[in-house]
Scaffold this active site. Sequence first.
Site, PDB file in Angstrom:
ATOM      1  N   TYR A  86       0.831  -1.216   0.000  1.00 36.68           N
ATOM      2  CA  TYR A  86       0.000   0.000   0.000  1.00 36.68           C
ATOM      3  C   TYR A  86       0.863   1.263   0.000  1.00 36.68           C
ATOM      4  CZ  TYR A  86      -4.521  -2.190  -0.013  1.00 36.68           C
ATOM      5  OH  TYR A  86      -5.637  -2.880  -0.433  1.00 36.68           O
ATOM      6  N   ASP A 137      -7.904   5.993  -5.170  1.00 34.75           N
ATOM      7  CA  ASP A 137      -6.792   6.906  -5.463  1.00 34.75           C
ATOM      8  C   ASP A 137      -7.111   8.394  -5.332  1.00 34.75           C
ATOM      9  OD1 ASP A 137      -8.192   7.546  -7.867  1.00 34.75           O
ATOM     10  OD2 ASP A 137      -7.129   6.008  -9.004  1.00 34.75           O
ATOM     11  N   HIS A 161     -14.809   1.550  -2.079  1.00 35.61           N
ATOM     12  CA  HIS A 161     -13.782   0.658  -1.508  1.00 35.61           C
ATOM     13  C   HIS A 161     -12.780   1.411  -0.633  1.00 35.61           C
ATOM     14  CE1 HIS A 161     -14.571  -2.525  -4.911  1.00 35.61           C
ATOM     15  NE2 HIS A 161     -15.512  -2.504  -3.980  1.00 35.61           N
ATOM     16  N   CYS A 211      -7.860   2.049  12.839  1.00 39.31           N
ATOM     17  CA  CYS A 211      -7.317   1.080  13.788  1.00 39.31           C
ATOM     18  C   CYS A 211      -8.008  -0.267  13.593  1.00 39.31           C
ATOM     19  CB  CYS A 211      -7.526   1.584  15.216  1.00 39.31           C
ATOM     20  SG  CYS A 211      -6.826   0.459  16.448  1.00 39.31           S
ATOM     21  N   CYS A 226      -9.721  -0.180  17.827  1.00 39.73           N
ATOM     22  CA  CYS A 226     -10.602   0.881  18.342  1.00 39.73           C
ATOM     23  C   CYS A 226     -11.209   1.674  17.173  1.00 39.73           C
ATOM     24  CB  CYS A 226      -9.854   1.784  19.335  1.00 39.73           C
ATOM     25  SG  CYS A 226      -8.678   2.915  18.563  1.00 39.73           S
ATOM     26  N   CYS A 277      -1.464   2.282  16.500  1.00 36.27           N
ATOM     27  CA  CYS A 277      -2.435   3.219  17.077  1.00 36.27           C
ATOM     28  C   CYS A 277      -2.005   3.560  18.506  1.00 36.27           C
ATOM     29  CB  CYS A 277      -3.799   2.527  17.084  1.00 36.27           C
ATOM     30  SG  CYS A 277      -5.155   3.498  17.735  1.00 36.27           S
ATOM     31  N   CYS A 325      -3.721   3.165  20.952  1.00 40.67           N
ATOM     32  CA  CYS A 325      -4.276   2.099  21.809  1.00 40.67           C
ATOM     33  C   CYS A 325      -3.369   0.870  21.832  1.00 40.67           C
ATOM     34  CB  CYS A 325      -5.701   1.720  21.373  1.00 40.67           C
ATOM     35  SG  CYS A 325      -5.761   0.613  19.936  1.00 40.67           S
ATOM     36  N   THR A 381     -13.980  -0.417 -15.540  1.00 35.79           N
ATOM     37  CA  THR A 381     -14.117  -1.503 -14.566  1.00 35.79           C
ATOM     38  C   THR A 381     -14.457  -2.808 -15.280  1.00 35.79           C
ATOM     39  OG1 THR A 381     -15.336  -2.378 -12.665  1.00 35.79           O
ATOM     40  CG2 THR A 381     -16.494  -0.733 -14.018  1.00 35.79           C
TER      41      THR A 381
HETATM   42  C1  BJW Z   1      -9.621   0.652 -19.102  1.00 36.48           C
HETATM   43  C2  BJW Z   1      -8.452   1.318 -19.444  1.00 36.48           C
HETATM   44  C3  BJW Z   1      -8.568   2.648 -19.907  1.00 36.48           C
HETATM   45  C4  BJW Z   1      -7.927  -0.661 -18.767  1.00 36.48           C
HETATM   46  N1  BJW Z   1      -9.783   3.224 -19.988  1.00 36.48           N
HETATM   47  N2  BJW Z   1     -10.797   1.230 -19.191  1.00 36.48           N
HETATM   48  C5  BJW Z   1     -15.751 -16.032  -3.565  1.00 36.48           C
HETATM   49  C6  BJW Z   1     -14.887 -16.001  -2.472  1.00 36.48           C
HETATM   50  C7  BJW Z   1     -14.747 -14.831  -1.688  1.00 36.48           C
HETATM   51  C8  BJW Z   1     -15.491 -13.674  -1.976  1.00 36.48           C
HETATM   52  C9  BJW Z   1     -16.356 -13.729  -3.064  1.00 36.48           C
HETATM   53  C10 BJW Z   1     -16.492 -14.895  -3.841  1.00 36.48           C
HETATM   54  N3  BJW Z   1     -17.395 -14.652  -4.821  1.00 36.48           N
HETATM   55  C11 BJW Z   1     -17.835 -13.381  -4.692  1.00 36.48           C
HETATM   56  C12 BJW Z   1     -17.225 -12.803  -3.632  1.00 36.48           C
HETATM   57  C13 BJW Z   1     -17.418 -11.400  -3.160  1.00 36.48           C
HETATM   58  C14 BJW Z   1     -16.220 -10.547  -3.537  1.00 36.48           C
HETATM   59  C15 BJW Z   1     -16.057 -10.580  -5.056  1.00 36.48           C
HETATM   60  O1  BJW Z   1     -16.775  -9.936  -5.791  1.00 36.48           O
HETATM   61  N4  BJW Z   1     -15.074 -11.331  -5.551  1.00 36.48           N
HETATM   62  C16 BJW Z   1     -14.903 -11.510  -6.995  1.00 36.48           C
HETATM   63  C17 BJW Z   1     -13.443 -11.309  -7.366  1.00 36.48           C
HETATM   64  C18 BJW Z   1     -15.419 -12.879  -7.368  1.00 36.48           C
HETATM   65  N5  BJW Z   1     -16.528  -9.212  -3.067  1.00 36.48           N
HETATM   66  C19 BJW Z   1     -16.225  -8.838  -1.828  1.00 36.48           C
HETATM   67  O2  BJW Z   1     -15.653  -9.582  -1.053  1.00 36.48           O
HETATM   68  C20 BJW Z   1     -16.712  -7.463  -1.414  1.00 36.48           C
HETATM   69  N6  BJW Z   1     -17.397  -7.534  -0.180  1.00 36.48           N
HETATM   70  C21 BJW Z   1     -18.499  -8.268  -0.039  1.00 36.48           C
HETATM   71  O3  BJW Z   1     -19.023  -8.876  -0.938  1.00 36.48           O
HETATM   72  O4  BJW Z   1     -18.968  -8.262   1.227  1.00 36.48           O
HETATM   73  C22 BJW Z   1     -20.069  -9.114   1.591  1.00 36.48           C
HETATM   74  C23 BJW Z   1     -20.302  -8.920   3.060  1.00 36.48           C
HETATM   75  C24 BJW Z   1     -21.524  -8.441   3.488  1.00 36.48           C
HETATM   76  C25 BJW Z   1     -21.734  -8.272   4.853  1.00 36.48           C
HETATM   77  C26 BJW Z   1     -20.719  -8.568   5.744  1.00 36.48           C
HETATM   78  C27 BJW Z   1     -19.489  -9.028   5.320  1.00 36.48           C
HETATM   79  C28 BJW Z   1     -19.261  -9.199   3.942  1.00 36.48           C
HETATM   80  C29 BJW Z   1     -15.531  -6.523  -1.202  1.00 36.48           C
HETATM   81  C30 BJW Z   1     -14.753  -6.295  -2.461  1.00 36.48           C
HETATM   82  C31 BJW Z   1     -13.471  -5.520  -2.156  1.00 36.48           C
HETATM   83  C32 BJW Z   1     -12.573  -5.354  -3.363  1.00 36.48           C
HETATM   84  N7  BJW Z   1     -11.291  -4.867  -2.933  1.00 36.48           N
HETATM   85  C33 BJW Z   1     -10.304  -4.519  -3.931  1.00 36.48           C
HETATM   86  C34 BJW Z   1      -8.948  -4.160  -3.233  1.00 36.48           C
HETATM   87  C35 BJW Z   1      -9.104  -3.044  -2.174  1.00 36.48           C
HETATM   88  C36 BJW Z   1      -8.914  -1.678  -2.716  1.00 36.48           C
HETATM   89  C37 BJW Z   1      -7.499  -1.420  -3.235  1.00 36.48           C
HETATM   90  O5  BJW Z   1      -6.511  -1.860  -2.624  1.00 36.48           O
HETATM   91  O6  BJW Z   1      -7.370  -0.752  -4.279  1.00 36.48           O
HETATM   92  O7  BJW Z   1     -10.807  -3.441  -4.722  1.00 36.48           O
HETATM   93  S1  BJW Z   1     -10.009  -5.825  -5.131  1.00 36.48           S
HETATM   94  C38 BJW Z   1      -9.891  -4.758  -6.527  1.00 36.48           C
HETATM   95  O8  BJW Z   1     -10.991  -5.063  -7.426  1.00 36.48           O
HETATM   96  C39 BJW Z   1     -10.116  -3.340  -5.988  1.00 36.48           C
HETATM   97  C40 BJW Z   1     -11.008  -2.764  -7.057  1.00 36.48           C
HETATM   98  O9  BJW Z   1     -11.707  -1.647  -6.575  1.00 36.48           O
HETATM   99  C41 BJW Z   1     -11.880  -3.935  -7.455  1.00 36.48           C
HETATM  100  C42 BJW Z   1     -12.525  -3.811  -8.795  1.00 36.48           C
HETATM  101  O10 BJW Z   1     -11.584  -3.842  -9.828  1.00 36.48           O
HETATM  102  P1  BJW Z   1     -11.744  -2.891 -11.110  1.00 36.48           P
HETATM  103  O11 BJW Z   1     -11.693  -1.478 -10.697  1.00 36.48           O
HETATM  104  O12 BJW Z   1     -12.899  -3.312 -11.908  1.00 36.48           O
HETATM  105  O13 BJW Z   1     -10.361  -3.162 -11.869  1.00 36.48           O
HETATM  106  P2  BJW Z   1      -9.981  -4.340 -12.909  1.00 36.48           P
HETATM  107  O14 BJW Z   1      -8.505  -4.385 -12.974  1.00 36.48           O
HETATM  108  O15 BJW Z   1     -10.684  -5.584 -12.597  1.00 36.48           O
HETATM  109  O16 BJW Z   1     -10.567  -3.826 -14.289  1.00 36.48           O
HETATM  110  C43 BJW Z   1     -10.027  -2.692 -14.939  1.00 36.48           C
HETATM  111  C44 BJW Z   1     -10.797  -2.505 -16.256  1.00 36.48           C
HETATM  112  O17 BJW Z   1     -10.328  -1.299 -16.858  1.00 36.48           O
HETATM  113  C45 BJW Z   1     -10.572  -3.636 -17.255  1.00 36.48           C
HETATM  114  O18 BJW Z   1     -11.836  -4.093 -17.729  1.00 36.48           O
HETATM  115  C46 BJW Z   1      -9.776  -2.958 -18.384  1.00 36.48           C
HETATM  116  O19 BJW Z   1     -10.111  -3.476 -19.678  1.00 36.48           O
HETATM  117  C47 BJW Z   1     -10.198  -1.531 -18.246  1.00 36.48           C
HETATM  118  N8  BJW Z   1      -9.223  -0.520 -18.721  1.00 36.48           N
HETATM  119  N9  BJW Z   1      -7.367   0.540 -19.273  1.00 36.48           N
HETATM  120  C48 BJW Z   1     -10.841   2.550 -19.662  1.00 36.48           C
HETATM  121  N10 BJW Z   1      -7.422   3.415 -20.276  1.00 36.48           N
HETATM  122 ZN    ZN Z   2      -6.713   1.899  18.223  1.00 33.95          ZN
END
Ligand code: BJW
Ligand code: ZN
Length: 242
Positions: free
Chosen positions: A66, A102, A117, A125, A128, A145, A147, A185
């Site tokens: 990160y 970002d 996200h 933390c 806490c 933290c 704490c 996305t």
């Molecule tokens: C261009 C371009 C240009 C290129 N112009 N376009 C099985 C096991 C475990 C979990 C799951 C499972 N099945 C489903 C799940 C749920 C899971 C999920 O969806 N997983 C899938 C991978 C299957 N989701 C979660 O776990 C979410 N939470 C949840 O469901 O909670 C339920 C819950 C309820 C109540 C209590 C407890 C739980 C949370 C999801 C968190 C995602 N986190 C991340 C990392 C953290 C942030 C960070 O560090 O940045 O978020 S993962 C990563 O993917 C990041 C992104 O925000 C996210 C989405 O990706 P994004 O933005 O779509 O990027 P890419 O790379 O996939 O695509 C880029 C696109 O751009 C491409 O299509 C290119 O073609 C295009 N492109 N250049 C325009 N110039």
């Molecule tokens: Zn704390």
Amino acid sequence: MKMFDNVSQKLINSKKIVFVTGAGISQESGIPTFRGKDGHWRKHDPMKLATIDAFFDDPSLVWEWYEDRRKNILSAKPNDGHFAIANMEKLRDVIVLTQNIDGLHQRSGSTNVLELHGSIIRIKCTHCSFSDNITDNFESLPPKCTCGNILRPDVVWFGEALPQDIWKNAMEEASSCDIMIIAGTSLVVSPANTLPIYAKQNGATLIEVNPEKTMMSNDMDLSIQDTSANILPKILSVLKNE
Ligand code: BJW
Ligand code: ZN
């Protein structure tokens, strides 16, 4: 403009435009995507970097990732895609629902941004309720933290719920727009990938901007295979009736 033929009148008549954005919109600012050819998940296992279990297994490793990303992001600049969205605010109600951490939408001037996200410039933390912005480099990793427990980036990892107030607002905005523009996305991550469904249920027109096809390209009213920095300024011109 020819490429917008079937949606240009809808764009001109629209009152409220909701964007759903992902990593691709920042790709032309030099920020890697996750699943693209130089994407993070091509080099790293997401289960070792983007889950709470991975974090507790090796907090320094996750923090180093990160911190590298934060430095890259802070030195990056918004691109023409971000600026086009910000400029649309002068013409329409515009809401940005972003999966990106970002902050480039805000830095380009967008004022209605919901960060689904979290944000790379915030910490919280693991124990806490403390949370804050990161204002300086950390002396050592992982940071602690007052704490005594370790701090984590304020982002949403796999298996974690999205911030509930933000998600509720996002669903409401998606359900009440005339136009939804889905840019940069892969739409593979839930629940963010359900937002176009809420918009469609309200009769909104869906426009996708992505150089690659996604799982939902066939459900769009218009799917343009090109980059966001190329296409979003053209959509701005249509809205200006140029
Ligand atoms: C261009 C371009 C240009 C290129 N112009 N376009 C099985 C096991 C475990 C979990 C799951 C499972 N099945 C489903 C799940 C749920 C899971 C999920 O969806 N997983 C899938 C991978 C299957 N989701 C979660 O776990 C979410 N939470 C949840 O469901 O909670 C339920 C819950 C309820 C109540 C209590 C407890 C739980 C949370 C999801 C968190 C995602 N986190 C991340 C990392 C953290 C942030 C960070 O560090 O940045 O978020 S993962 C990563 O993917 C990041 C992104 O925000 C996210 C989405 O990706 P994004 O933005 O779509 O990027 P890419 O790379 O996939 O695509 C880029 C696109 O751009 C491409 O299509 C290119 O073609 C295009 N492109 N250049 C325009 N110039
Ligand atoms: Zn704390």
